[in-house]
Scaffold this motif. Structure first.
Motif, PDB file in Angstrom:
ATOM      1  N   PRO A  76       0.812  -1.228   0.000  1.00  0.00           N
ATOM      2  CA  PRO A  76       0.000   0.000   0.000  1.00  0.00           C
ATOM      3  C   PRO A  76       0.843   1.276   0.000  1.00  0.00           C
ATOM      4  CG  PRO A  76      -0.830  -1.553   1.616  1.00  0.00           C
ATOM      5  CD  PRO A  76       0.467  -2.098   1.121  1.00  0.00           C
ATOM      6  N   LEU A  77       2.136   1.153   0.299  1.00  0.00           N
ATOM      7  CA  LEU A  77       2.973   2.349   0.352  1.00  0.00           C
ATOM      8  C   LEU A  77       3.698   2.595  -0.962  1.00  0.00           C
ATOM      9  CD1 LEU A  77       4.570   1.815   3.863  1.00  0.00           C
ATOM     10  CD2 LEU A  77       2.773   3.422   3.250  1.00  0.00           C
ATOM     11  N   SER A  78       3.466   1.716  -1.949  1.00  0.00           N
ATOM     12  CA  SER A  78       4.342   1.761  -3.112  1.00  0.00           C
ATOM     13  C   SER A  78       3.777   2.575  -4.269  1.00  0.00           C
ATOM     14  CB  SER A  78       4.635   0.333  -3.583  1.00  0.00           C
ATOM     15  OG  SER A  78       3.408  -0.309  -3.897  1.00  0.00           O
ATOM     16  N   GLU A  79       2.540   3.058  -4.152  1.00  0.00           N
ATOM     17  CA  GLU A  79       2.000   3.804  -5.276  1.00  0.00           C
ATOM     18  C   GLU A  79       1.414   5.139  -4.827  1.00  0.00           C
ATOM     19  OE1 GLU A  79      -0.030   1.804  -8.446  1.00  0.00           O
ATOM     20  OE2 GLU A  79       0.279  -0.113  -7.413  1.00  0.00           O
ATOM     21  N   THR A  80       1.400   6.090  -5.741  1.00  0.00           N
ATOM     22  CA  THR A  80       0.965   7.439  -5.379  1.00  0.00           C
ATOM     23  C   THR A  80      -0.480   7.443  -4.902  1.00  0.00           C
ATOM     24  OG1 THR A  80       2.322   8.106  -7.234  1.00  0.00           O
ATOM     25  CG2 THR A  80       1.012   9.824  -6.163  1.00  0.00           C
ATOM     26  N   TRP A  81      -1.351   6.750  -5.653  1.00  0.00           N
ATOM     27  CA  TRP A  81      -2.764   6.807  -5.272  1.00  0.00           C
ATOM     28  C   TRP A  81      -2.980   6.193  -3.899  1.00  0.00           C
ATOM     29  CZ3 TRP A  81      -5.534   2.535  -3.985  1.00  0.00           C
ATOM     30  CH2 TRP A  81      -5.054   1.300  -4.422  1.00  0.00           C
ATOM     31  N   SER A  82      -2.188   5.134  -3.607  1.00  0.00           N
ATOM     32  CA  SER A  82      -2.422   4.495  -2.316  1.00  0.00           C
ATOM     33  C   SER A  82      -1.886   5.362  -1.180  1.00  0.00           C
ATOM     34  CB  SER A  82      -1.820   3.092  -2.287  1.00  0.00           C
ATOM     35  OG  SER A  82      -0.481   3.107  -2.691  1.00  0.00           O
ATOM     36  N   LEU A  83      -0.865   6.154  -1.460  1.00  0.00           N
ATOM     37  CA  LEU A  83      -0.390   7.091  -0.434  1.00  0.00           C
ATOM     38  C   LEU A  83      -1.475   8.123  -0.134  1.00  0.00           C
ATOM     39  CD1 LEU A  83       3.343   7.657  -1.412  1.00  0.00           C
ATOM     40  CD2 LEU A  83       2.437   6.455   0.581  1.00  0.00           C
ATOM     41  N   HIS A  84      -2.184   8.526  -1.177  1.00  0.00           N
ATOM     42  CA  HIS A  84      -3.291   9.460  -0.969  1.00  0.00           C
ATOM     43  C   HIS A  84      -4.381   8.818  -0.107  1.00  0.00           C
ATOM     44  CE1 HIS A  84      -2.502  13.083  -3.316  1.00  0.00           C
ATOM     45  NE2 HIS A  84      -1.767  12.305  -4.097  1.00  0.00           N
ATOM     46  N   GLU A  85      -4.678   7.547  -0.419  1.00  0.00           N
ATOM     47  CA  GLU A  85      -5.680   6.843   0.386  1.00  0.00           C
ATOM     48  C   GLU A  85      -5.232   6.756   1.837  1.00  0.00           C
ATOM     49  OE1 GLU A  85      -8.756   5.821  -0.596  1.00  0.00           O
ATOM     50  OE2 GLU A  85      -8.194   6.936  -2.399  1.00  0.00           O
ATOM     51  N   LEU A  86      -3.924   6.540   2.010  1.00  0.00           N
ATOM     52  CA  LEU A  86      -3.372   6.454   3.363  1.00  0.00           C
ATOM     53  C   LEU A  86      -3.631   7.759   4.111  1.00  0.00           C
ATOM     54  CD1 LEU A  86      -1.646   4.459   5.074  1.00  0.00           C
ATOM     55  CD2 LEU A  86       0.322   5.847   4.458  1.00  0.00           C
ATOM     56  N   ALA A  87      -3.382   8.885   3.434  1.00  0.00           N
ATOM     57  CA  ALA A  87      -3.597  10.190   4.072  1.00  0.00           C
ATOM     58  C   ALA A  87      -5.073  10.372   4.413  1.00  0.00           C
ATOM     59  CB  ALA A  87      -3.117  11.300   3.145  1.00  0.00           C
ATOM     60  N   ILE A  88      -5.959   9.916   3.518  1.00  0.00           N
ATOM     61  CA  ILE A  88      -7.399  10.069   3.757  1.00  0.00           C
ATOM     62  C   ILE A  88      -7.821   9.287   4.990  1.00  0.00           C
ATOM     63  CG2 ILE A  88      -9.664   9.421   2.849  1.00  0.00           C
ATOM     64  CD1 ILE A  88      -8.668  10.167   0.088  1.00  0.00           C
ATOM     65  N   LYS A  89      -7.242   8.078   5.161  1.00  0.00           N
ATOM     66  CA  LYS A  89      -7.622   7.249   6.304  1.00  0.00           C
ATOM     67  C   LYS A  89      -6.932   7.706   7.587  1.00  0.00           C
ATOM     68  CE  LYS A  89      -9.967   3.474   4.572  1.00  0.00           C
ATOM     69  NZ  LYS A  89     -10.135   3.887   3.225  1.00  0.00           N
ATOM     70  N   ALA A  90      -5.691   8.203   7.436  1.00  0.00           N
ATOM     71  CA  ALA A  90      -4.923   8.589   8.632  1.00  0.00           C
ATOM     72  C   ALA A  90      -5.487   9.860   9.257  1.00  0.00           C
ATOM     73  CB  ALA A  90      -3.448   8.776   8.277  1.00  0.00           C
TER      74      ALA A  90
END
Lengths: 324, 368
Positions: free
Chosen positions: B53-67
């Motif tokens: 989940p940390l390896s792609e730009t979109w998933s980093l965005h999702e991470l920020a949304i959830k965090a």
């Protein structure tokens, strides 16, 4: 069977898991341990009861395994809070979160599977009595156990020597320790008992109340059981009253929209318009009733300082490290 | 053999630092065992769960949304927990913040001015704070246990949301789906970067952390909160008003949770639905403890727990395991965090079980 009788019967069914879980938590709290993980232990009991009933084909083996799983699961909590003196509030929450997760994972393959219902055991002669025969003597084994538990816990806490020891541990762990009582052992056993009771309460949900597995099927009953202990100011008989009161509220909100008020034989005319008003409320407001009632009851009971102070175990929620 | 605790003369600073990492390590270890039991290669599973989940730009965005909501709520909770106010109803405060913040977009959909978004956020904060103030007032006035009242209010808030979305606020042009109308352009929290979905909620989370850190570390109020929690008797002697502190922390926590709620609805979902949270309010409790009730620690912990959501989804897709595994991870993590925290104040000792000889020996030692 008349409608009144049918409603009373469902109230008994709704109250049974609350009564069992609260009695277990009562013993745990009387020993000074506040286990907020009732909801988690209950849901573990529900899934293990369901699963083992499926595997063995016997709801009774299911219920037994629910008790064992509830007890085992509570040992996680016991190890953290009693041996490692971790914060009891936070650890109880952890137990609930973990229980909801594990049960969801375990139960995934059981969703939609037809459950095995624990059939009532009809007691000869007594079950022929009018009204009470159906209500008290044609029930399932878990209901009979709940009454046995009530009598047993009351006797144990207030009439037996071990019960006295347990209450001493809950009221002053340092004094109890100084008297040579093993605080830690007593508390482990009390927590295990509470876990077993919560497990059995869960099994009642998945084997009697609604014989199927639904995720999060305990739906806050574990928390209501916790509130009942406060409501009862740590007295078993008052737990009985509380559990049946909440059972009645739960059933009332389920039935209120479906029934025709004129069918109820015992409804006084003065209450009729009030009942009409309640019937007109949205279903969500009715579903919120048990939770709102919990808050109201807590407020009323806690407002009475003398009552709560007199009965609250003095060491409740406090960690104990023996000075050696 | 038996496990015994020995109190440290002073709490161990190094263990205070290590314990969250130790807990994480133990959780990963327990997680690998769990994956093996489920019949998956644990290393591959862990990779899918925590690294992919940390390896792609979109998933980093999702991470920020959830965090973001996790961090905001947990920061508020840290103030509560530090003052021994056990608010476990943040989920309800989140919900009510979302509902209150949606008043303008649902009832006045044509409003799109610059004032609209700040007003929505303010409504969200107020909604959450008011809902949070209920358990505080009941505790102060009647001594009602805040753990139970705050939790019961979660169910009530959830049912309220359900009612309002299916009833009065249902989208008239929505084919009877239980959802409100979609928010219009001026009512949606904008994205921070062009590269993905992460919205300004993430920035508010950062801001919240900084404010809470400042309050705790640099103000009298922050000092008061800590004294009330750690030494209630001392707080009374110092003339601190415990009841005021209770109300204060519940209002702040409710406000933070409410802000998280309206940010989630306005930024990520862009309408109200019967379910708007995957349990952020409860997961935030874990975040608060993993972050050792310290705003800066909470920031890191929020990202880790957000990862547990994304990892759960990834594992569901790639390995076909239930996303419930995310909840199991979260529960285990909280257990290990609490267990490891014991090491800060105590030394663990394995001692042989005392038998008669042991006690006799001890007695002679005692006589020396």
């Amino acid at each position: 069977m008349g409608l009144t009788e049918a409603i009373l019967l469902t109230i008994f069914t709704a109250a049974t898991p609350l009564l069992i879980a609260s009695l277990g938590e009562l013993v745990s709290e009387r020993s000074g341990v506040l286990n907020l993980g009732v909801e988690g232990m209950m849901i573990m009991g529900a899934i293990s009861g369901f699963a083992f009933a499926q595997i063995t084909g016997s709801p009774y083996l299911g219920a037994v395994s629910a008790i064992l799983v509830g007890s085992l699961f509570s040992m996680l909590f016991a190890f953290l809070t009693i041996t490692l003196v971790a914060n009891q509030v936070a650890t109880g929450l952890a137990l609930t979160i973990l229980g909801l997760g594990v049960s969801g994972l375990w139960g995934e393959s059981y969703i939609g599977v037809a459950g095995i219902k624990m059939e009532p055991i009809v007691i000869p002669v007594l079950s022929q009595l009018p009204v009470v025969g159906k209500l008290l003597f044609s029930q399932d084994l878990i209901f009979y156990s709940s009454i046995a538990l009530l009598v047993g816990v009351t006797w144990f806490l207030f009439r037996s020597r071990t019960g006295l020891v347990l209450r001493a541990v809950g009221d002053s762990h340092h004094s109890a320790h100084a008297l040579g009582i093993s605080v830690i052992k007593t508390r482990y056993l009390a927590v295990a008992f509470g876990g077993g009771c919560a497990g059995l309460a869960g099994a009642h949900l998945s084997l009697v109340y609604t014989p199927q597995w639904v995720e999060n099927m305990s739906a806050g009953r574990g928390w209501i059981a916790l509130a009942l202990v406060v409501f009862a100011s740590w007295r078993p008989l008052r737990i009985l009253a509380g559990a049946y009161l909440f059972g009645a509220i739960t059933i009332a909100q389920l039935h209120i929209q479906a029934i025709d008020l004129r069918d109820i034989e015992f409804l006084p005319s003065a209450l009729f318009s009030l009942a009409e008003l309640i019937k007109a409320m949205p279903s969500q407001a009715l579903s919120a009733l048990p939770y709102l009632a919990t808050i109201i009851v807590l407020v009323i009971i806690s407002g009475n300082r003398r009552l709560t102070l007199m009965n609250t175990p003095a060491s409740l929620g406090k960690g104990f490290v023996p000075d050696r | 053999m038996r496990l015994e605790l020995e109190k440290r003369a002073e709490s161990s600073a190094s263990f205070a630092l290590i314990s969250p990492f130790l807990a994480l390590g133990l959780t990963l270890f327990a997680g690998s065992i769990m994956f093996s039991l489920l019949g998956h290669n644990p290393i591959r599973a862990m990779y899918i769960y925590f690294i992919e989940p940390l390896s792609e730009t979109w998933s980093l965005h999702e991470l920020a949304i959830k965090a973001a909501p996790l961090i905001l709520i947990a920061t508020g909770l840290s103030l509560c927990f530090r003052s021994s106010n056990w608010n476990i109803g943040a989920e309800g405060q989140f919900t009510m913040g979302a509902v209150a913040g949606s008043i303008i977009p649902v009832l006045m959909p044509e409003q799109n001015g610059l004032w609209v978004l700040p007003m929505m956020l303010l409504c969200g904060i107020v909604g959450g704070a008011l809902w949070g103030s209920i358990p505080a007032l009941l505790k102060n006035r009647f001594g009602a246990n805040e753990i139970l009242t705050s939790l019961m209010l979660v169910y009530v808030a959830g049912l309220f949301l359900d009612w309002i979305v299916r009833g009065p606020w249902r989208n008239p042009g929505g084919y009877n789906f239980p959802e409100t109308r979609g928010f219009s352009a001026g009512q949606i929290l904008p994205e921070i970067l062009d590269s993905g979905r992460a919205h300004y909620g993430a920035l508010f989370a950062l801001l919240g952390v900084i404010i809470a850190w400042f309050v705790l570390a640099r103000t009298i109020k922050g000092f008061e909160i800590q004294v009330v929690g750690e030494a209630p008797r001392a707080a009374r002697f110092a003339g601190f008003d415990t009841k005021k502190t209770t109300l204060y922390v519940f209002l702040v926590c409710g406000g933070f949770a409410g802000l998280a709620g309206i940010c989630e609805v306005s930024g990520a979902i862009q309408q109200l639905r019967p379910v708007i949270s995957p349990g952020y309010g409860f997961t935030a409790i874990i975040v608060a403890f993993l972050g050792r009730l310290n705003p800066l620690g909470i920031f890191a912990a929020g990202i880790i727990l957000a990862l547990s959501y994304l990892g759960g989804e990834a594992a569901q897709i790639s390995l076909g395991v239930s996303n419930k595994i995310g909840n199991v991870f979260q529960g285990l993590l909280l257990f290990f965090v609490l267990a490891c925290d014991t090491l800060i104040h105590y030394r663990l000792k394995l001692v042989p079980t005392r038998d008669g000889a042991g006690i006799a020996q001890e007695a002679t030692h005692g006589a020396d």
